[in-house]
Design a protein around this motif. Structure first.
Motif, PDB file in Angstrom:
ATOM      1  N   VAL A  18      50.152  24.949  13.164  1.00  0.00           N
ATOM      2  CA  VAL A  18      49.857  24.947  11.722  1.00  0.00           C
ATOM      3  C   VAL A  18      48.384  25.248  11.431  1.00  0.00           C
ATOM      4  CG1 VAL A  18      51.720  23.330  11.174  1.00  0.00           C
ATOM      5  CG2 VAL A  18      49.426  22.441  11.601  1.00  0.00           C
ATOM      6  N   CYS A  19      47.543  25.261  12.444  1.00  0.00           N
ATOM      7  CA  CYS A  19      46.113  25.485  12.193  1.00  0.00           C
ATOM      8  C   CYS A  19      45.871  26.948  11.816  1.00  0.00           C
ATOM      9  CB  CYS A  19      45.287  25.119  13.423  1.00  0.00           C
ATOM     10  SG  CYS A  19      43.530  25.454  13.161  1.00  0.00           S
ATOM     11  N   PRO A  20      45.327  27.176  10.630  1.00  0.00           N
ATOM     12  CA  PRO A  20      45.175  28.569  10.197  1.00  0.00           C
ATOM     13  C   PRO A  20      44.087  29.324  10.952  1.00  0.00           C
ATOM     14  CG  PRO A  20      44.218  27.088   8.565  1.00  0.00           C
ATOM     15  CD  PRO A  20      44.874  26.223   9.597  1.00  0.00           C
ATOM     16  N   ALA A  45      34.607  25.542  14.259  1.00  0.00           N
ATOM     17  CA  ALA A  45      35.534  26.498  13.658  1.00  0.00           C
ATOM     18  C   ALA A  45      36.464  25.858  12.621  1.00  0.00           C
ATOM     19  CB  ALA A  45      36.367  27.157  14.755  1.00  0.00           C
ATOM     20  N   CYS A  46      36.622  24.528  12.678  1.00  0.00           N
ATOM     21  CA  CYS A  46      37.558  23.849  11.768  1.00  0.00           C
ATOM     22  C   CYS A  46      37.124  24.062  10.316  1.00  0.00           C
ATOM     23  CB  CYS A  46      37.571  22.359  12.098  1.00  0.00           C
ATOM     24  SG  CYS A  46      38.484  21.362  10.916  1.00  0.00           S
ATOM     25  N   ILE A  47      38.092  24.417   9.444  1.00  0.00           N
ATOM     26  CA  ILE A  47      37.754  24.652   8.035  1.00  0.00           C
ATOM     27  C   ILE A  47      38.223  23.498   7.138  1.00  0.00           C
ATOM     28  CG2 ILE A  47      37.674  27.173   8.246  1.00  0.00           C
ATOM     29  CD1 ILE A  47      40.570  27.154   7.022  1.00  0.00           C
ATOM     30  N   ASP A  48      38.526  22.352   7.757  1.00  0.00           N
ATOM     31  CA  ASP A  48      38.840  21.118   7.002  1.00  0.00           C
ATOM     32  C   ASP A  48      40.079  21.245   6.115  1.00  0.00           C
ATOM     33  OD1 ASP A  48      36.464  20.367   8.055  1.00  0.00           O
ATOM     34  OD2 ASP A  48      35.348  20.354   6.177  1.00  0.00           O
ATOM     35  N   CYS A  49      41.054  22.027   6.497  1.00  0.00           N
ATOM     36  CA  CYS A  49      42.202  22.196   5.592  1.00  0.00           C
ATOM     37  C   CYS A  49      43.152  21.002   5.658  1.00  0.00           C
ATOM     38  CB  CYS A  49      42.949  23.477   5.931  1.00  0.00           C
ATOM     39  SG  CYS A  49      43.852  23.356   7.481  1.00  0.00           S
ATOM     40  N   GLY A  50      43.110  20.235   6.747  1.00  0.00           N
ATOM     41  CA  GLY A  50      43.952  19.038   6.857  1.00  0.00           C
ATOM     42  C   GLY A  50      45.381  19.312   7.283  1.00  0.00           C
ATOM     43  N   ALA A  51      45.738  20.559   7.539  1.00  0.00           N
ATOM     44  CA  ALA A  51      47.135  20.862   7.879  1.00  0.00           C
ATOM     45  C   ALA A  51      47.560  20.158   9.170  1.00  0.00           C
ATOM     46  CB  ALA A  51      47.311  22.376   8.026  1.00  0.00           C
ATOM     47  N   CYS A  52      46.639  20.072  10.124  1.00  0.00           N
ATOM     48  CA  CYS A  52      46.985  19.434  11.405  1.00  0.00           C
ATOM     49  C   CYS A  52      47.251  17.940  11.202  1.00  0.00           C
ATOM     50  CB  CYS A  52      45.867  19.646  12.418  1.00  0.00           C
ATOM     51  SG  CYS A  52      44.261  19.151  11.787  1.00  0.00           S
ATOM     52  N   ALA A  53      46.457  17.310  10.338  1.00  0.00           N
ATOM     53  CA  ALA A  53      46.644  15.875  10.092  1.00  0.00           C
ATOM     54  C   ALA A  53      48.010  15.631   9.457  1.00  0.00           C
ATOM     55  CB  ALA A  53      45.527  15.355   9.196  1.00  0.00           C
TER      56      ALA A  53
HETATM   57  S1  SF4 Z   1      41.773  20.689   9.573  1.00  0.00           S
HETATM   58 FE1  SF4 Z   1      43.118  20.988  11.352  1.00  0.00          FE
HETATM   59  S2  SF4 Z   1      44.507  22.682  10.802  1.00  0.00           S
HETATM   60 FE2  SF4 Z   1      42.750  22.723   9.374  1.00  0.00          FE
HETATM   61  S3  SF4 Z   1      41.265  24.106  10.327  1.00  0.00           S
HETATM   62 FE3  SF4 Z   1      40.701  22.051  11.004  1.00  0.00          FE
HETATM   63  S4  SF4 Z   1      41.793  21.814  12.939  1.00  0.00           S
HETATM   64 FE4  SF4 Z   1      42.743  23.561  11.922  1.00  0.00          FE
END
Ligand code: SF4
Ligand SMILES: Cc1cc2nc3c(=O)[nH]c(=O)nc-3n(C[C@H](O)[C@H](O)[C@H](O)COP(=O)(O)OP(=O)(O)OC[C@H]3O[C@@H](n4cnc5c(N)ncnc54)[C@H](O)[C@@H]3O)c2cc1C
Ligand SMILES: NC(=O)c1ccc[n+]([C@@H]2O[C@H](COP(=O)([O-])OP(=O)(O)OC[C@H]3O[C@@H](n4cnc5c(N)ncnc54)[C@H](OP(=O)(O)O)[C@@H]3O)[C@@H](O)[C@H]2O)c1
Ligand code: SF4
Length: 507
Positions: A18-20, A45-53
Motif C-alpha cells: 500500500v505504500c505509494p 522517503a516516507c511522505i507521511d500518508c499513513g496508508a501503511c498504518a
Molecule cells: S506513511 Fe507509510 S505508506 Fe505512507 S509513505 Fe510513509 S511508509 Fe509509505
C-alpha cells in the motif's frame, strides 16, 4: 515527520503493497526478506500518508512523533536500516522525494482461466498458515473453501500461543476472522481430521486438501530428569496461560523463587517476560483467569535464560529483547562466567544478536546464593551452558549445566524447556521424523496428488506470523497450477455431502 515500524511487526508485508512511494523494506522480492526480523520505513522517503498504518494488521506502524515510551528507539532502528540520520539531526539531507524503485514485470499467478469451474479446497488448521492460504484462494479465485480445526476457537497459535501482553499481535486474528465467515467459506471447529473425519473422507469431498496443522508438540532435551515433576515444556506453559482447552488450570504452580528456561528463542523470552512482569499489567488482556491468579501468587524472583551457544548465536529477535529492557521493576543481567561472552557483546553491532545486550549489567553470578532480595525481579542471560540433567527427587531441585571449567548446578524449583516446537505426523501423510515436517515440493506433498502443506508443518517450527503469508502464496500457487494442468484427482462427493457427513459424525 515520517512513520516508523515497531516491535509487533510480524513481517507479513501488507504495508509494502500500500505504500505509494515504496519506502518499506525489505520487500518480499528482496533477498533480505527471508531473514529479516521486521520491516523498516525509510524516513527520508516516507511522505507521511499513513496508508501503511491503516493496513497493518497488528498496529505496528506509528508516526515517529507519537511513538510511546518504550517504542521511541524504533525511530532510530528504522532510520539505521537505511543508513539515514533522523530528521532534524545534523547532516540530515532534506527529504529528497520518493525512493523510486524498479518494480519488475507484473505477475498474474493467481488467475484461473475464466471458464474454470469453482475449485473446492479443504484447509486443515486455522492458524496463520491456513488462513493466509484461505485468504489467497478467496480473494484471488472463486474457490469454495472448507476450513477445519480440531480446537473450539480458530487462530492456531495466534489464539493459543502469542503472549497475552502482545494484544496488537493478537489483533491479527481479527483480520483473519473475516475469512472464516466469507460467503464462500465454511468453517468447522472442534473437528479433528484423523479422528472425527478421516483424511480420505476429506479428500473424497474436495478437489484439493491443504494441511496447515502447525507443530503441535515440543522438542525434547533427551537428558536425565527431563520428566521430573517441576520440569515442563514451554509448549504446556504457553498453552496454560492462553487457556488452551487441553491444559488443566492447575498444571502450573509458581511457588519457587528461581526458574530456569532452557533456550533463548522468542518463546523463551515470552515465558520469561510473563513470569517476571507485574501481573497487574496482564489484567484485562486475554490471559487465562487461572494463570493470572497464579502469577499474582507467584514467588518467582529470578528467571535464568539458558543458551547453549554464545550471545552472537542467540535465537531471540532484537525487538523482543528491547521489550524485556523496558519491563518495570525488572533487572536484566548477563552472567559473565566466560570471557567470550563479554567479548562477543562488545564486538557486536547494535543490530546484531549479541548487540541487543549492550549496556546491560554484566557480572559472574554465584549460583550458591539465593536469588536477589532487592524486591526487584531479575532475568539472567546465561550463555555457553547446555543442560545435562534436571536434578532432584520427587521434585525439581536444580539444573546441572556445562560451562566454564566443568559442570555446575543452578538451583531452581522449576525448569521450562523452550527448545522449539515439533510437528506431529498428520494421519495418512508421509512424514520426515528428523525435521518433523511433511516432505513436499513447493507445497505439493510428495506422492499424494491433490494434497498440499503450508506453515510450520511444511517449513518446520520457525518464523513469525507473516512468514506464513509468503509460504501460503507458494503453496496456493502450486495448487492452482495443478488445477489448471488437470493434475487434481476428481473427488467423489462435494462440500454438501461433507456437511452431511460431519453432521452424522457429531450426532
Ligand atoms: S506513511 Fe507509510 S505508506 Fe505512507 S509513505 Fe510513509 S511508509 Fe509509505
Ligand atoms: C508461543 C508462541 C508465540 C508466538 N508469538 C508470535 C508473535 O508474537 N509474533 C509472531 O509474528 N509470531 C509468533 N509466533 C509464531 C507464529 O505463531 C507461527 O509462525 C504460526 O502460528 C505458525 O502457523 P501455522 O498455521 O503453521 O500453525 P498453528 O498456528 O499452530 O496452527 C495450526 C492449526 O492446525 C490445527 N490442527 C492441527 N491438527 C489438526 C487436525 N488433525 N485436524 C484439525 N485441525 C488441526 C490446530 O488446532 C491449529 O489451530 C509464536 C509462536 C509461538 C509458539
Ligand atoms: N514475538 C514474536 O515475534 C515471537 C514470539 C514467539 C515465537 N516466535 C517465533 O516462533 C518461532 C519458534 O520460536 P522458539 O523460541 O520456539 O524456537 P527457536 O527460535 O528455534 O529457539 C529454540 C531455542 O532452543 C535452543 N535449543 C534447541 N535444542 C536445544 C537443546 N537440546 N539444548 C539446549 N538448547 C536447545 C536453541 O538453541 P540453538 O540456537 O543453540 O539451537 C534456541 O535457543 C521462532 O521463529 C520465533 O521467532 C516469535
Ligand atoms: S506487521 Fe506487516 S503490515 Fe505491519 S508493519 Fe510489519 S510488515 Fe508491515
Amino acid at each position: 515527520m515520517a512513520f516508523a515500524i515497531t516491535q509487533t511487526c510480524c513481517s507479513d508485508a501488507t504495508c509494502v503493497s500500500v505504500c505509494p512511494v515504496n519506502c518499506i523494506h525489505p520487500t518480499p522480492g528482496e533477498r533480505a526478506f527471508g531473514s529479516t526480523e521486521m520491516l523498516y520505513i525509510d524516513p527520508k522517503a516516507c511522505i507521511d500518508c499513513g496508508a501503511c498504518a491503516d493496513a497493518c494488521p497488528v498496529d505496528a506502524v506509528l508516526p515517529v512523533d507519537r511513538l510511546p515510551d518504550g517504542q521511541r528507539e524504533y525511530a532510530r532502528i528504522n532510520a539505521d536500516h537505511f543508513g539515514r540520520d533522523l530528521p532534524g539531526e545534523a547532516g540530515t539531507p532534506a527529504r529528497s522525494g520518493p525512493n523510486f524503485h524498479d518494480w519488475g514485470e507484473p505477475s498474474f499467478d493467481r488467475v484461473l482461466p475464466p471458464d474454470f469451474g469453482p475449485l473446492r479446497v479443504a484447509i486443515v488448521g486455522t492458524g496463520p498458515a491456513g488462513l493466509y492460504a484461505a485468504r489467497d484462494l478467496l480473494l484471488h479465485t472463486r474457490a469454495e473453501v472448507t476450513l477445519v480445526d480440531r480446537l473450539p476457537a480458530a487462530g492456531g497459535l495466534v489464539r493459543y500461543g502469542v503472549a497475552p501482553d502482545h494484544p496488537a499481535t493478537k489483533k491479527v486474528g481479527e483480520s483473519f476472522a473475516r475469512f472464516l465467515t466469507h460467503p464462500r467459506a465454511r468453517t468447522y471447529l472442534d473437528l479433528e481430521v484423523g479422528t472425527d473425519v478421516t483424511a480420505e473422507e476429506l479428500a473424497a469431498h474436495h478437489d484439493a486438501v491443504i494441511y496447515a496443522v502447525g507443530a503441535a508438540t515440543d522438542r525434547r532435551l533427551g537428558i536425565p530428569g527431563e520428566d521430573r515433576p517441576g520440569s515442563l515444556s514451554a509448549t504446556t506453559f504457553v498453552a496454560w496461560y492462553n487457556a488452551h482447552p487441553e491444559v488443566a488450570p492447575d498444571a502450573v504452580g509458581l511457588s519457587c523463587e528461581r526458574i530456569v528456561v532452557v533456550g533463548n528463542g522468542n518463546v523463551a523470552l515470552d515465558v520469561a517476560r510473563l513470569l517476571v512482569c507485574d501481573p497487574g499489567t496482564l489484567a484485562g488482556t486475554g490471559i487465562a483467569d487461572h494463570a493470572l491468579a497464579e502469577l499474582r501468587r507467584s514467588k518467582v524472583r529470578e528467571v535464568v535464560l539458558l543458551g547453549r551457544r554464545g550471545p552472537e548465536h542467540a535465537a531471540y529477535t532484537g525487538p523482543e529483547v528491547l521489550a524485556l529492557r523496558h519491563l518495570d521493576g525488572v533487572d536484566l543481567l548477563v552472567d559473565d562466567h566466560d570471557p567470550r561472552i563479554g567479548a562477543a557483546i562488545d564486538a557486536a553491532g547494535a543490530r546484531e544478536k549479541a548487540g541487543a545486550l549492550r549496556g546491560l549489567a554484566r557480572e559472574p553470578v554465584d549460583w550458591s546464593l539465593p536469588p536477589g532480595t532487592s524486591g526487584r525481579r531479575r532475568i539472567v542471560f546465561r550463555f555457553l551452558s547446555a543442560p545435562v540433567e534436571v536434578d532432584g527427587g520427587a521434585r525439581t531441585r536444580a539444573v546441572r549445566v556445562t560451562g566454564g571449567t566443568g559442570e555446575l548446578e543452578i538451583p531452581a524449583g522449576r525448569v521450562l524447556r523452550a527448545v522449539g516446537y515439533r510437528g506431529v505426523a498428520p494421519a495418512g501423510l508421509p512424514f520426515d521424523e528428523a525435521t518433523g515436517t511433511v516432505p513436499h515440493r513447493a507445497g505439493r506433498v510428495t506422492g499424494r496428488p491433490g494434497t498440499y502443506v503450508v506453515g510450520w508443518i511444511k517449513r518446520g517450527p520457525s518464523g513469525g506470523i507473516g512468514a506464513n503469508r509468503v509460504c501460503a502464496a507458494e503453496t496456493v500457487g502450486s495448487l492452482l497450477a495443478d488445477a489448471v494442468a488437470g493434475a487434481l484427482p476428481a473427488p467423489a462427493g462435494g462440500p454438501k455431502a461433507f456437511r452431511r457427513l460431519v453432521r452424522r459424525r457429531r450426532r
